[in-house]
Design a protein around this motif. Structure first.
Motif, PDB file in Angstrom:
ATOM      1  N   TRP A 311       0.822  -1.219   0.000  1.00 19.22           N
ATOM      2  CA  TRP A 311       0.000   0.000   0.000  1.00 19.22           C
ATOM      3  C   TRP A 311       0.851   1.263   0.000  1.00 19.22           C
ATOM      4  O   TRP A 311       0.438   2.302  -0.533  1.00 19.22           O
ATOM      5  N   THR A 312       2.051   1.193   0.556  1.00 20.48           N
ATOM      6  CA  THR A 312       2.932   2.358   0.491  1.00 20.48           C
ATOM      7  C   THR A 312       3.326   2.661  -0.945  1.00 20.48           C
ATOM      8  O   THR A 312       3.323   3.815  -1.376  1.00 20.48           O
ATOM      9  N   VAL A 313       3.649   1.619  -1.700  1.00 18.91           N
ATOM     10  CA  VAL A 313       4.021   1.825  -3.098  1.00 18.91           C
ATOM     11  C   VAL A 313       2.836   2.338  -3.901  1.00 18.91           C
ATOM     12  O   VAL A 313       2.948   3.308  -4.662  1.00 18.91           O
ATOM     13  N   VAL A 314       1.671   1.713  -3.745  1.00 15.95           N
ATOM     14  CA  VAL A 314       0.546   2.018  -4.629  1.00 15.95           C
ATOM     15  C   VAL A 314      -0.094   3.374  -4.329  1.00 15.95           C
ATOM     16  O   VAL A 314      -0.670   4.006  -5.221  1.00 15.95           O
ATOM     17  N   LEU A 315       0.039   3.870  -3.098  1.00 15.32           N
ATOM     18  CA  LEU A 315      -0.616   5.135  -2.749  1.00 15.32           C
ATOM     19  C   LEU A 315       0.366   6.261  -2.429  1.00 15.32           C
ATOM     20  O   LEU A 315      -0.069   7.415  -2.300  1.00 15.32           O
ATOM     21  N   ALA A 316       1.644   5.962  -2.308  1.00  8.88           N
ATOM     22  CA  ALA A 316       2.564   7.022  -1.886  1.00  8.88           C
ATOM     23  C   ALA A 316       3.832   7.068  -2.718  1.00  8.88           C
ATOM     24  O   ALA A 316       4.027   7.982  -3.520  1.00  8.88           O
ATOM     25  N   SER A 317       4.711   6.090  -2.562  1.00  6.51           N
ATOM     26  CA  SER A 317       6.057   6.236  -3.089  1.00  6.51           C
ATOM     27  C   SER A 317       6.145   6.135  -4.605  1.00  6.51           C
ATOM     28  O   SER A 317       6.927   6.841  -5.232  1.00  6.51           O
ATOM     29  N   ASP A 318       5.347   5.255  -5.220  1.00  8.60           N
ATOM     30  CA  ASP A 318       5.444   5.060  -6.669  1.00  8.60           C
ATOM     31  C   ASP A 318       4.096   4.633  -7.233  1.00  8.60           C
ATOM     32  O   ASP A 318       3.958   3.542  -7.791  1.00  8.60           O
ATOM     33  N   GLY A 324      -4.976  10.730 -15.518  1.00 17.32           N
ATOM     34  CA  GLY A 324      -5.765  10.994 -16.712  1.00 17.32           C
ATOM     35  C   GLY A 324      -7.207  10.550 -16.594  1.00 17.32           C
ATOM     36  O   GLY A 324      -8.009  10.792 -17.498  1.00 17.32           O
ATOM     37  N   PHE A 325      -7.568   9.913 -15.478  1.00 12.96           N
ATOM     38  CA  PHE A 325      -8.929   9.410 -15.290  1.00 12.96           C
ATOM     39  C   PHE A 325      -9.793  10.461 -14.588  1.00 12.96           C
ATOM     40  O   PHE A 325      -9.278  11.353 -13.907  1.00 12.96           O
ATOM     41  N   PRO A 326     -11.130  10.349 -14.742  1.00  8.52           N
ATOM     42  CA  PRO A 326     -12.014  11.345 -14.101  1.00  8.52           C
ATOM     43  C   PRO A 326     -11.843  11.415 -12.590  1.00  8.52           C
ATOM     44  O   PRO A 326     -11.943  12.483 -12.006  1.00  8.52           O
ATOM     45  N   GLU A 331      -9.469   5.532  -9.006  1.00  7.13           N
ATOM     46  CA  GLU A 331      -8.781   4.666  -9.965  1.00  7.13           C
ATOM     47  C   GLU A 331      -7.551   4.018  -9.325  1.00  7.13           C
ATOM     48  O   GLU A 331      -7.231   2.857  -9.606  1.00  7.13           O
ATOM     49  N   SER A 332      -6.868   4.747  -8.445  1.00  4.39           N
ATOM     50  CA  SER A 332      -5.713   4.170  -7.742  1.00  4.39           C
ATOM     51  C   SER A 332      -6.130   2.986  -6.880  1.00  4.39           C
ATOM     52  O   SER A 332      -5.457   1.943  -6.858  1.00  4.39           O
ATOM     53  N   ILE A 333      -7.252   3.133  -6.167  1.00  6.95           N
ATOM     54  CA  ILE A 333      -7.753   2.031  -5.344  1.00  6.95           C
ATOM     55  C   ILE A 333      -8.146   0.852  -6.215  1.00  6.95           C
ATOM     56  O   ILE A 333      -7.879  -0.317  -5.890  1.00  6.95           O
ATOM     57  N   SER A 334      -8.780   1.138  -7.351  1.00  9.05           N
ATOM     58  CA  SER A 334      -9.182   0.065  -8.264  1.00  9.05           C
ATOM     59  C   SER A 334      -7.975  -0.704  -8.776  1.00  9.05           C
ATOM     60  O   SER A 334      -7.963  -1.947  -8.801  1.00  9.05           O
ATOM     61  N   VAL A 335      -6.942   0.023  -9.199  1.00  6.28           N
ATOM     62  CA  VAL A 335      -5.725  -0.632  -9.690  1.00  6.28           C
ATOM     63  C   VAL A 335      -5.077  -1.444  -8.570  1.00  6.28           C
ATOM     64  O   VAL A 335      -4.572  -2.559  -8.790  1.00  6.28           O
ATOM     65  N   ALA A 336      -5.097  -0.909  -7.342  1.00 11.79           N
ATOM     66  CA  ALA A 336      -4.483  -1.612  -6.218  1.00 11.79           C
ATOM     67  C   ALA A 336      -5.150  -2.961  -5.976  1.00 11.79           C
ATOM     68  O   ALA A 336      -4.467  -3.989  -5.828  1.00 11.79           O
TER      69      ALA A 336
END
Length: 626
Positions: A311-318, A324-326, A331-336
């Protein structure tokens, strides 16, 4: 002659014991026959010479026997430096009840999670409030005002990117944008640019296709550490874009005319603009160190680090690119969650194969915290830690294009070789040399077979490199802790940031907008026939592709100025309709030509030919594409 038979009752049957030396010995056999069945048992004496003869082993057999390792194995242990500090968590754990320990771990993990959620919400999910207009969230390498994906994206005469003046954009940039670069060969004027911040000009005017967030760092509008908000305004054409170096960004020089430029306005008041990734990452590193020091269960420790690292990588560091999404946050949570399940499954395999053998009953808690956890964050943050090395991807073309790439890959391979030799010794001491040799031999043969598959390129991604390293770290040694933490972190960063990209990729997938080695048109204008009024070109004399090229695209100063079947252009007409007639000899003009087909195929462009200012002489392009 035999011995007379006795009148007494026969002796009881006895077992004849024969020494090794009596086998097939005629003297012994004759003595036995003379004695008869009723004679006393012949006693044989034994000596060293009577032992079974053992033939000497061959040299190959001795080598194989040596490589099997010592028997019994000599397993290593993690060094206990400063035992009172190393063993303190174990003493505390034994002093309290199991229920208390479990409750303390649960409370700690919940508190850690709540702190992380609070900071992440503040950094990524809180709406940006501005007194100006709608705020656009940008990636480091994006520019919505000028389409930079290819030279023709803005259309003929850049009509799709108009207007060139009084067009504004209020934006928010993430952290760490100073190094936003072109990762494929890109031409600016006559120069090929790659692996440099794509910022052309200075704070008095940036060329319109420059990356906005990198330019904002250069201008001091946003921060390299925390990002920020700003407002950019198109400021019309400029005839020079000087290079400068400030705030850690070295810009690119362009010494000619470009139809659009932009500047930054400072009158922007915004809230929730800062990217808190470094604060989040710093807090997580500290809390993970405390967690690792006091938790001695291998499974609890591994899953705590693994999930929080994810979760650190996906929401903070990288974080994966989602601006580009609405709704970028959603979208970040969905990708995670799309990547969490397969990543966790592989994490379970890692735990069984490597982590549990290494971490089970480790008493050196401080060593584990420093080495495993420290190396874990080095691997998980490799977009920062390894970015200092001049390496992009483990692809031959990228290594050759990047200055210092060959030296860097040589250093990396030598380091891996030295570490592998150390781990091979550990494997040998544990009497597991041949099982590991067979396993890695199968992997190497598989990779070699993949490397020779036609029309595909073998690419060792971060997550694959981590998985290759992990099995060799399944031993309780000090260095195994270090290597394993690094490999787990590298796997997490690769799988979380990029997903499980294929190990075999097509040239199209690997190409990031650079030359594709297609057929090339060529200029028929040269230094002897150029008169300053016309530029001419033609199809390739010996095409290597089966494409039916039907037209040409001409770039002048990196903007498409002609598209059609003609093989020349009148510069007088070009200068006239662009309003540059009076300035035709005040700039260097850069010409590149490419081709297209009716089915949508586009060729590479040539390198730039230059019409020099003042005397208008023609400098022919170099060989190859741009």
């Amino acid at each position: 002659m035999g011995v007379p038979e006795s009148s007494e009752s026969p002796l009881p049957s006895t077992l004849k014991i024969r020494s090794y030396s009596s086998i097939n010995n005629p003297l012994v056999e004759e003595a036995q026959s003379l004695a008869g069945e009723e004679a006393p048992l012949l006693e044989q004496s034994y000596s060293e010479a009577d032992e079974p003869i053992v033939l000497p082993k061959s040299r190959l057999a001795r080598i194989i026997n040596f490589l099997r390792g010592p028997n019994p194995p000599r397993p290593s242990t993690v060094s206990l430096i400063y035992p009172p500090i190393q063993l303190f968590p174990l003493k505390v754990g034994r002093a309290v009840r199991q229920r208390v320990r479990i409750a303390a771990i649960i409370i700690y993990l919940c508190s850690w999670f709540l702190i992380f959620v609070f900071l992440s919400r503040k950094s990524k999910f809180s709406p940006v409030i501005s007194t100006q207009e709608e705020v656009i969230l940008l990636e480091c390498g994006s520019n919505p005002l000028w389409m930079t994906q290819n030279y023709a994206a803005c259309g003929l005469d850049a009509q799709f990117c108009e207007p060139f003046e009084n067009k504004t954009l209020t934006f928010r940039c993430p952290s760490s944008c100073a190094g936003a670069s072109k990762y494929s060969m890109t031409t600016v004027g006559a120069d090929n640019v790659i692996y440099k911040p794509y910022v052309i000009g200075d704070e008095n005017g940036y060329r319109a296709d420059s990356y906005i967030c990198a330019a904002a760092v250069h201008a001091g509008v946003t921060s390299q550490l925390n990002g920020g908000c700003g407002k950019v305004k198109f400021d019309g054409s400029r005839d020079t874009f000087p290079s400068s170096n400030q705030n850690g960004v070295q810009t690119i020089e362009f010494d000619s005319y470009f139809p659009a430029s932009y500047v930054f306005e400072t009158s922007v008041t915004s809230e929730n603009c800062y990217d808190l990734r470094w604060a989040i990452t710093g807090v997580n590193i500290f809390l993970s160190a405390v967690f690792a020091y006091f938790v001695y269960s291998a499974d609890v420790f591994f899953w705590g680090m693994f999930i929080m690292g994810f979760w650190t990588v996906v929401l903070a560091s990288d974080p994966p690119p989602t601006n580009g999404f609405p709704d970028p946050g959603a979208e970040s949570i969905s990708v995670a969650f799309e990547r969490l399940l397969p990543t966790a499954f592989i994490g379970y395999v890692i735990l069984q194969v490597a982590a549990r053998p290494t971490l089970h009953n480790v008493r050196a808690q401080l060593t584990k915290t420093v080495l495993w956890v420290g190396a874990f964050w080095v691997g998980a943050l490799n977009n920062y830690t390894f970015d200092e090395l001049p390496l992009d991807r483990f692809v031959l073309e990228d290594i050759q294009n990047l200055p210092g790439g060959i030296a860097a890959i040589t250093f990396v391979l030598l380091t891996i070789f030295v570490c592998a030799c150390g781990q091979a010794y550990v494997i040998w001491k544990n009497n597991k040399f041949f099982p590991y040799l067979y396993g890695y031999a199968i992997v190497m043969v598989t990779l070699i077979v993949m490397a020779i598959v036609p029309n595909l390129t073998l690419r060792i991604h971060h997550y694959i490199l981590g998985l290759l390293i992990l099995p060799a770290t399944a031993f309780q040694t000090t260095f195994s802790l270090l290597y394993q933490g690094l490999a787990v972190g590298m796997f997490l960063n690769g799988a979380t940031r990029w997903g499980f990209d294929s190990i075999l990729q097509t040239p199209y997938a690997l190409n990031r907008g650079g030359p594709r080695n297609t057929d090339l048109a060529h200029f028929t204008t040269n230094s002897t026939n150029f008169n300053g009024s016309f530029v001419a070109w033609d199809y390739p004399a010996y095409p290597s592709m089966n494409t039916n090229w039907t037209g040409f695209s001409l770039l002048i100063n990196d903007v498409e100025r002609y598209r059609g079947p003609d093989m020349n252009i009148s510069l007088d007409e070009f200068y006239n309709y662009t309003g540059l007639e009076y300035q035709r000899y005040e700039y260097n003009w850069y010409f590149r030509v490419g081709m297209y087909s009716d089915d949508g195929e586009n060729s590479d462009y040539t390198k730039a030919a230059t019409a020099l200012k003042n005397n208008g002489s023609w400098v022919e392009p170099g060989p190859g594409p741009s």
